[in-house]
Scaffold this motif. Structure first.
Motif, PDB file in Angstrom:
ATOM      1  N   PHE A 122       0.850  -1.186   0.000  1.00  0.00           N
ATOM      2  CA  PHE A 122       0.000   0.000   0.000  1.00  0.00           C
ATOM      3  C   PHE A 122       0.891   1.243   0.000  1.00  0.00           C
ATOM      4  CE2 PHE A 122      -3.046  -2.881   2.378  1.00  0.00           C
ATOM      5  CZ  PHE A 122      -3.876  -3.054   1.281  1.00  0.00           C
ATOM      6  N   PRO A 123       0.490   2.292  -0.699  1.00  0.00           N
ATOM      7  CA  PRO A 123       1.318   3.511  -0.708  1.00  0.00           C
ATOM      8  C   PRO A 123       1.435   4.138   0.677  1.00  0.00           C
ATOM      9  CG  PRO A 123      -0.806   3.908  -1.747  1.00  0.00           C
ATOM     10  CD  PRO A 123      -0.707   2.419  -1.533  1.00  0.00           C
ATOM     11  N   SER A 124       0.388   4.019   1.479  1.00  0.00           N
ATOM     12  CA  SER A 124       0.433   4.583   2.828  1.00  0.00           C
ATOM     13  C   SER A 124      -0.581   3.853   3.690  1.00  0.00           C
ATOM     14  CB  SER A 124       0.116   6.083   2.792  1.00  0.00           C
ATOM     15  OG  SER A 124       0.069   6.608   4.104  1.00  0.00           O
ATOM     16  N   ILE A 125      -0.138   3.352   4.818  1.00  0.00           N
ATOM     17  CA  ILE A 125      -1.050   2.703   5.753  1.00  0.00           C
ATOM     18  C   ILE A 125      -0.525   2.954   7.166  1.00  0.00           C
ATOM     19  CG2 ILE A 125       0.150   0.488   5.551  1.00  0.00           C
ATOM     20  CD1 ILE A 125      -2.539  -0.872   6.089  1.00  0.00           C
ATOM     21  N   GLU A 126      -1.397   3.400   8.038  1.00  0.00           N
ATOM     22  CA  GLU A 126      -0.998   3.732   9.403  1.00  0.00           C
ATOM     23  C   GLU A 126      -2.064   3.206  10.356  1.00  0.00           C
ATOM     24  OE1 GLU A 126      -0.082   7.662  12.203  1.00  0.00           O
ATOM     25  OE2 GLU A 126      -0.462   7.868  10.054  1.00  0.00           O
ATOM     26  N   TYR A 127      -1.606   2.512  11.370  1.00  0.00           N
ATOM     27  CA  TYR A 127      -2.550   1.980  12.358  1.00  0.00           C
ATOM     28  C   TYR A 127      -2.750   3.000  13.469  1.00  0.00           C
ATOM     29  CZ  TYR A 127      -4.442  -0.643  16.257  1.00  0.00           C
ATOM     30  OH  TYR A 127      -5.220  -1.056  17.297  1.00  0.00           O
ATOM     31  N   ARG A 128      -3.993   3.247  13.790  1.00  0.00           N
ATOM     32  CA  ARG A 128      -4.315   4.160  14.891  1.00  0.00           C
ATOM     33  C   ARG A 128      -5.322   3.469  15.805  1.00  0.00           C
ATOM     34  NH1 ARG A 128      -5.251   9.901  11.626  1.00  0.00           N
ATOM     35  NH2 ARG A 128      -3.140  10.081  10.778  1.00  0.00           N
ATOM     36  N   ALA A 129      -4.927   3.319  17.059  1.00  0.00           N
ATOM     37  CA  ALA A 129      -5.833   2.712  18.043  1.00  0.00           C
ATOM     38  C   ALA A 129      -6.845   3.757  18.492  1.00  0.00           C
ATOM     39  CB  ALA A 129      -5.037   2.189  19.239  1.00  0.00           C
ATOM     40  N   GLY A 130      -8.124   3.418  18.376  1.00  0.00           N
ATOM     41  CA  GLY A 130      -9.162   4.355  18.768  1.00  0.00           C
ATOM     42  C   GLY A 130      -9.223   4.538  20.275  1.00  0.00           C
ATOM     43  N   LEU A 131      -9.733   5.698  20.704  1.00  0.00           N
ATOM     44  CA  LEU A 131      -9.845   5.978  22.136  1.00  0.00           C
ATOM     45  C   LEU A 131     -10.757   4.954  22.808  1.00  0.00           C
ATOM     46  CD1 LEU A 131      -9.217   7.841  24.521  1.00  0.00           C
ATOM     47  CD2 LEU A 131     -11.195   9.236  23.846  1.00  0.00           C
TER      48      LEU A 131
END
Length: 447
Positions: free
Chosen positions: A8-17
């Motif tokens: 993927f050109p850009s993928i970032e994991y963000r854990a939700g609050l």
């Protein structure tokens, strides 16, 4: 891993609050629940009552003694069983905690066993060809004889692939009908028992997953919209189902498919069995044939699949192993540490009346060993049940793949061995503290 394998050109994991608050909340509730009884008992105890010495423990014959089997045990063995029966609730919670660690290991291995089964079925039972050739465009039937003359080719089974849209009532699915030779030995159709299914002379055969998506049964007629050539719209009966673990398959007898397409013997590619020693020569010659669009080797595909799965499942299994060991060591060490704190006076007394350091270590750690041995089958059962529940989830039964419910005996053995090693590590930590036991200080009266 998604970035690495899918580019993927850009993928970032963000854990939700919400996810983080939920994790903290569950942990807090578990901790509060575990401490509530002890704290409540301490708060409700009157000060005068708390200042009294602890009353002697109440003993009664153990189950082994009631059955008259105590002669089979040493005095230390009888002490261990008595200590376990004195606190059944505490012993049960320890067994449950250790059992959950075992269950985590069983579940972790279930994923590996399922993927191994997929690879074995797909690349050993279903796909038995060495090489798959795909042509740039459909070629006439004489190509079968031309391929048989290539160096190292031992067997040729051509196939016809037709892109279609299947319709049944309001449901539809894009795919491709693969026409196979009959009998087909290099690309086999199998049932749920992994037995070969003969390809009917006429009609359509679908994978069970695709049949579930379209909600069709054997005997129903499907509308087939061909997406090449003159694009005819046809009505074809469903005459059989096959159990494949990868993808959504549609099959027909190649002669019947050619007839359906109103064409003579025509093929889109071929499955080949090749002499391994002649594979490099064949590869070089295939590269010189402009009509061949692609050449896929089964062993290469299998190796790439194994490498990908090994990388992804290796990390997952390592994390599960780490968490399971932490749980097992934590539960076993905590139970042994509490037992040492509560029974230090008893153990010191045993040392003074003649028990050796090894014997009192056997008494203390033997109790933890009994609990661990009791927890292993409990963990096996919990792991088996949890793996079955996970296997029923949609994540294990997708259009891309279906994970079979398989847990190898080696997985149960692995879970038991890892838990046993964790118990040994906990025992070594406690044994170290036992050697530092101050007999004089322990035997001083509490008053």
């Amino acid at each position: 891993f998604y970035t690495q394998f899918y580019q993927f050109p850009s993928i970032e994991y963000r854990a939700g609050l919400g996810l983080m608050l939920g994790a903290v909340g569950v942990s807090a509730i578990a901790a509060a629940t575990g401490a509530f009884k002890a704290v409540g008992g301490a708060v409700s105890l009157p000060p005068a009552e708390a200042m009294r010495p602890e009353p002697p423990a109440s003993f009664k014959p153990t189950l082994i003694e009631q059955l008259g089997l105590q002669r089979l045990l040493s005095p230390a063995g009888r002490i261990i069983l008595r200590n376990v029966e004195r606190r059944p609730a505490q012993a049960a919670m320890a067994v449950l905690g250790i059992g959950l660690a075992v269950a985590m290991l069983v579940v972790g291995r279930y994923f590996s066993d399922g993927i191994d089964a997929i690879m074995a079925v797909q690349f050993r039972t279903v796909q038995r060809e060495d090489v798959t050739l795909t042509f740039i465009e459909p070629l006439p039937g004489r190509v079968q004889h031309d391929l048989a003359q290539l160096p190292g080719v031992l067997r040729v089974e051509p196939f016809r692939s037709v892109p279609v849209r299947l319709r049944f009532e309001q449901r539809s699915r894009l795919g491709g009908i693969v026409g196979l030779s009959s009998p087909s030995t290099l690309r086999r159709l199998i049932d749920s028992d992994l037995q070969a299914v003969p390809l009917p002379a006429d009609g359509l055969v679908l994978s069970t997953k695709l049949a579930d998506i379209l909600q069709v049964q054997v005997g129903d007629r499907l509308t087939v919209e061909v997406l090449e050539g003159a694009r005819p719209v046809l009505s074809v009966p469903l005459v059989g189902l096959v159990d494949e673990l990868i993808g959504l398959a549609m099959y027909m007898d190649v002669t019947a498919l050619n007839t359906l397409m109103q064409e003579g013997p025509t093929f889109s590619g071929a499955y080949l069995t090749v002499d391994p020693l002649q594979m490099p020569t064949l590869y070089q010659q295939i590269k010189q044939i402009p009509a061949v669009a692609s050449m896929a080797q089964r062993e290469t595909a299998l190796q790439q699949f194994e490498d990908t799965i090994a990388a992804t499942s290796g990390v997952m299994n390592s994390m599960i192993l780490l968490f399971a060991c932490i749980i097992a060591v934590g539960v076993i060490y905590n139970a042994a540490r509490i037992a040492l704190s509560e029974r230090s006076r008893e153990l010191a007394t045993l040392r003074i009346i003649g028990f050796t350091q090894r014997e009192i270590a056997f008494i203390l750690l033997g109790e933890q060993g009994v609990l661990t041995l009791a927890a292993i089958p409990v963990g096996w059962a919990l792991g088996y049940g949890l793996a079955w529940v996970l296997n029923q989830s949609p994540a294990q039964n997708t259009e891309l793949f279906r994970v079979p419910f398989i847990i190898q005996p080696a997985s149960f053995v692995f879970a038991a061995v890892v838990t046993g090693l964790a118990a040994i590590a906990s025992g070594l930590l406690i044994a170290r503290q036992l050697r530092q036991l101050d007999l004089i200080a322990v035997l001083k009266t509490r008053e």
